[in-house]
Design a protein around this motif. Sequence first.
Motif, mmCIF file in Angstrom:
data_model
loop_
_atom_site.group_PDB
_atom_site.id
_atom_site.type_symbol
_atom_site.label_atom_id
_atom_site.label_comp_id
_atom_site.label_asym_id
_atom_site.label_seq_id
_atom_site.Cartn_x
_atom_site.Cartn_y
_atom_site.Cartn_z
ATOM 1 N N LEU A 179 -12.579 22.771 21.431
ATOM 2 C CA LEU A 179 -11.697 22.271 20.409
ATOM 3 C C LEU A 179 -11.789 20.997 21.031
ATOM 4 N N ASP A 180 -11.685 19.907 19.788
ATOM 5 C CA ASP A 180 -12.397 18.441 20.252
ATOM 6 C C ASP A 180 -10.881 18.098 18.507
ATOM 7 N N GLY A 181 -9.835 17.493 19.285
ATOM 8 C CA GLY A 181 -9.567 16.795 18.040
ATOM 9 C C GLY A 181 -8.826 18.293 16.969
ATOM 10 N N ASP A 182 -9.698 17.826 15.482
ATOM 11 C CA ASP A 182 -9.713 18.776 14.706
ATOM 12 C C ASP A 182 -10.305 18.928 13.824
ATOM 13 N N ALA A 198 -21.304 19.648 25.666
ATOM 14 C CA ALA A 198 -22.306 20.456 25.184
ATOM 15 C C ALA A 198 -21.522 19.082 23.377
ATOM 16 N N SER A 199 -22.488 19.308 21.735
ATOM 17 C CA SER A 199 -23.012 18.698 21.018
ATOM 18 C C SER A 199 -22.841 18.943 20.152
ATOM 19 N N GLY A 200 -22.439 20.304 19.581
ATOM 20 C CA GLY A 200 -23.341 20.723 18.896
ATOM 21 C C GLY A 200 -23.107 20.493 17.656
ATOM 22 N N THR A 201 -23.200 21.974 16.646
ATOM 23 C CA THR A 201 -22.602 22.218 14.917
ATOM 24 C C THR A 201 -20.986 22.014 15.355
ATOM 25 N N ALA A 202 -20.348 21.133 14.338
ATOM 26 C CA ALA A 202 -18.763 21.146 14.778
ATOM 27 C C ALA A 202 -18.282 22.296 13.178
ATOM 28 N N GLY A 239 -8.671 26.425 8.575
ATOM 29 C CA GLY A 239 -8.933 27.796 8.315
ATOM 30 C C GLY A 239 -10.249 28.598 8.995
ATOM 31 N N ALA A 240 -10.203 28.576 10.698
ATOM 32 C CA ALA A 240 -10.984 28.512 11.413
ATOM 33 C C ALA A 240 -10.271 30.404 12.216
ATOM 34 N N ASP A 241 -12.169 31.399 12.131
ATOM 35 C CA ASP A 241 -11.848 32.055 12.059
ATOM 36 C C ASP A 241 -11.800 32.778 13.382
ATOM 37 N N PHE A 242 -10.952 32.636 14.204
ATOM 38 C CA PHE A 242 -11.059 32.919 15.577
ATOM 39 C C PHE A 242 -11.057 34.843 16.433
ATOM 40 N N ALA A 243 -11.946 34.879 16.681
ATOM 41 C CA ALA A 243 -12.583 36.974 17.395
ATOM 42 C C ALA A 243 -11.992 36.197 18.786
#
Length: 275
Positions: A17-20, A46-50, A55-59
């Motif tokens: 989690l980085d901010g929003d 790490a600095s991958g896809t944000a 609306g995040a779908d948490f596993a």
Amino acid sequence: MKLATLRTADGTRAVRLDGDTLVDLGYADLGELFAEDDWQGKAAAASGTAYPVEGADFAPVVPNPSKVVCVGHNYTNHIKEMGRELPSYPTLFPKFADTLIGANDDIAKPAETDTLDWEVELAVVIGRQVRRAGERQAADAIAGFTVMNDISLRDWQFRTIEWTQGKIWEATTPVGPYVVTTDEVGGVRPALQVTTTVDGEVMQQDDTGTLLFDPVFLVRYVSTVITLKPGDIIATGTPAGVGNARDPKVFLLPGQTVVTEIAGLGACSNKVVEG
């Protein structure tokens, strides 16, 4: 850090989690991340896809832990409401990966019960393999903490003196949304408010500082019995206020929303639906 396992169109991804936003860490899930040496450094760098948080779908934070060990009777108030003496040792029972669901997933009420109950729990997530851990080893093995709702089928739980059959129903136990590292919550023995609400009504409220057996003790105790591996979970027990201990008893019904929250960690918010 706050870390999670996110469901995406391409499968699950471990994220920070980085901010929003949720930043891809380069691993399929947190279990895979925690198996790495210096996972903390790799997660921080790490600095991958944000992905957007909205609306995040948490596993489940660890979708496939090698073991989930749960502790019963670990808050003094809950022990008293159940009419029992303070135990000398932890009461342990297992859960399985198939029991776990994401922090915002629906809970399907099994057709076989009308006694579906809630249990908010602080859960310890293991970040380093340990066996017969000493104090320092146990503390160092804790990757962080998350929220679990140990949904229980009370009629099945109390069919025998052994509880497991009421605790392991498929896809009934929310866990997440984040694993929060110990530095963000006051260390390996945090004092955090825990709360359960059902349709907004407060049902449970206590503080993890009142645990009878604290997280470090539990890592030491469980690791004496069996090797704890990265991604394993120890659920530390629930406080007073469960539905089964109320007079009259109260249980979850389809259409209700149960929220289990721990300060600093986040909340599982789950709608109950027909199974």
